[in-house]
Design a protein around this motif. Structure first.
Motif, short mmCIF file in Angstrom:
data_model
loop_
_atom_site.label_atom_id
_atom_site.label_comp_id
_atom_site.label_asym_id
_atom_site.label_seq_id
_atom_site.Cartn_x
_atom_site.Cartn_y
_atom_site.Cartn_z
N ILE A 144 39.37 48.24 24.72
CA ILE A 144 38.05 47.62 23.96
C ILE A 144 38.29 47.99 22.45
N TYR A 145 38.74 48.95 22.03
CA TYR A 145 38.82 49.35 20.62
C TYR A 145 39.99 48.85 20.33
N TYR A 146 41.14 48.51 20.64
CA TYR A 146 42.36 47.93 20.17
C TYR A 146 41.79 46.37 19.86
N LYS A 147 41.03 45.59 21.04
CA LYS A 147 40.59 44.41 20.57
C LYS A 147 39.77 44.39 19.36
N GLN A 148 38.78 45.22 19.27
CA GLN A 148 37.82 45.30 18.19
C GLN A 148 38.61 45.25 16.74
N VAL A 149 39.66 46.05 16.78
CA VAL A 149 40.37 46.11 15.53
C VAL A 149 41.03 44.46 15.51
N LEU A 150 41.49 43.98 16.22
CA LEU A 150 42.33 42.77 16.20
C LEU A 150 41.13 41.53 15.89
N GLU A 151 39.90 41.58 16.36
CA GLU A 151 39.02 40.72 16.20
C GLU A 151 38.29 40.83 14.90
N SER A 152 37.92 41.97 14.52
CA SER A 152 37.03 42.40 13.29
C SER A 152 37.85 42.43 12.15
N TRP A 153 39.08 43.15 12.23
CA TRP A 153 39.71 43.19 10.98
C TRP A 153 41.35 42.86 11.24
N PRO A 154 41.60 41.61 11.50
CA PRO A 154 42.94 41.16 11.85
C PRO A 154 43.86 41.24 10.58
N ASP A 155 43.58 41.56 9.40
CA ASP A 155 44.42 41.36 8.51
C ASP A 155 44.63 42.53 7.82
#
Length: 228
Positions: A144-155
């Protein structure tokens, strides 16, 4: 000018109360009040002073500078990603307001740099929370937290590490299709990264398919079938 910030803050505080609301010196009084609080490291009071310019004097030439300094004041109160990120949220929102209300401000490039720093801190915060669960093999909450990184701050720089850990989590619970999707994304985004190449080797070439049979030409009108 003499660096006596306590006296300066008291003087400008008095001015903000004594001056008429539309006095031409009112906005500058809030500006120097905010700067005085910044020098005292009283960032919350500084942010409040700068915000008064945005709220009460939106057409003043100091408005974009006030928004920038307000955001910097909030940012100064969030210096560690493992702490509560409320002030970081406030800083991001204020930088966004600057870009919305003064898109032609010369402060925009610097605001974008500061926003990138904040986004990386938020990405680190979520990534470390994910690692807390990952180390205990609690893969579902970690993902859940890894996906949050990729979705919210992909750059954000941390996005690469989050994607690699997400890949490990998928493989640990044998989510093959999801792992393949993550690999495809990693190979696209980081084509020359050695760690990505090791974690996601190119897929094997598919078996060669036989050439398709030539199309059968239908008989024309009046043609007779060949006798056996």
């Amino acid at each position: 000018q003499r660096g006596k910030w306590d006296d300066a803050a008291m003087g400008f505080e008095k001015l903000t109360l004594d001056l008429a609301p539309r006095d031409t010196l009112a906005a500058r009084s809030f500006w120097y009040l905010g700067l005085s609080h910044q020098h005292q490291h009283d960032y919350q009071l500084a942010a409040q002073a700068f915000n008064r310019i945005f709220e009460s004097f939106p057409d003043d030439s100091l408005m974009d500078h006030a928004l920038f300094e307000e955001a910097r004041s909030y940012q100064s109160m969030w210096t560690r990603s493992d702490r509560d990120g409320s002030f970081g949220d406030a800083a991001l929102a204020t930088y966004s307001s600057l870009m919305t209300y003064r898109p032609d401000s010369r402060l925009i490039p610097e605001a974008k740099k500061e926003m990138a720093k904040l986004e990386e801190m938020f990405a680190e915060k979520s990534y470390e929370t994910g690692m807390y669960y990952f180390r205990d093999k609690a893969y579902d909450p970690a993902m859940i937290y890894y996906k949050q990184v990729l979705e919210s701050w992909p750059d954000a720089p941390t996005a690469r590490a989050a994607a690699l850990r997400l890949l490990e989590a998928y493989r640990a619970i044998r989510y093959t299709e999801e792992a393949n999707d993550v690999c495809a994304s990693l190979r696209t985004k980081y084509p020359s990264d050695a760690e990505v190449a090791t974690a996601c080797p190119p897929p094997p070439p598919s078996a060669a398919k036989p050439p398709p049979a030539p199309p059968v030409k239908p008989p024309t009108a009046g043609a007779r079938p060949t006798a056996r």
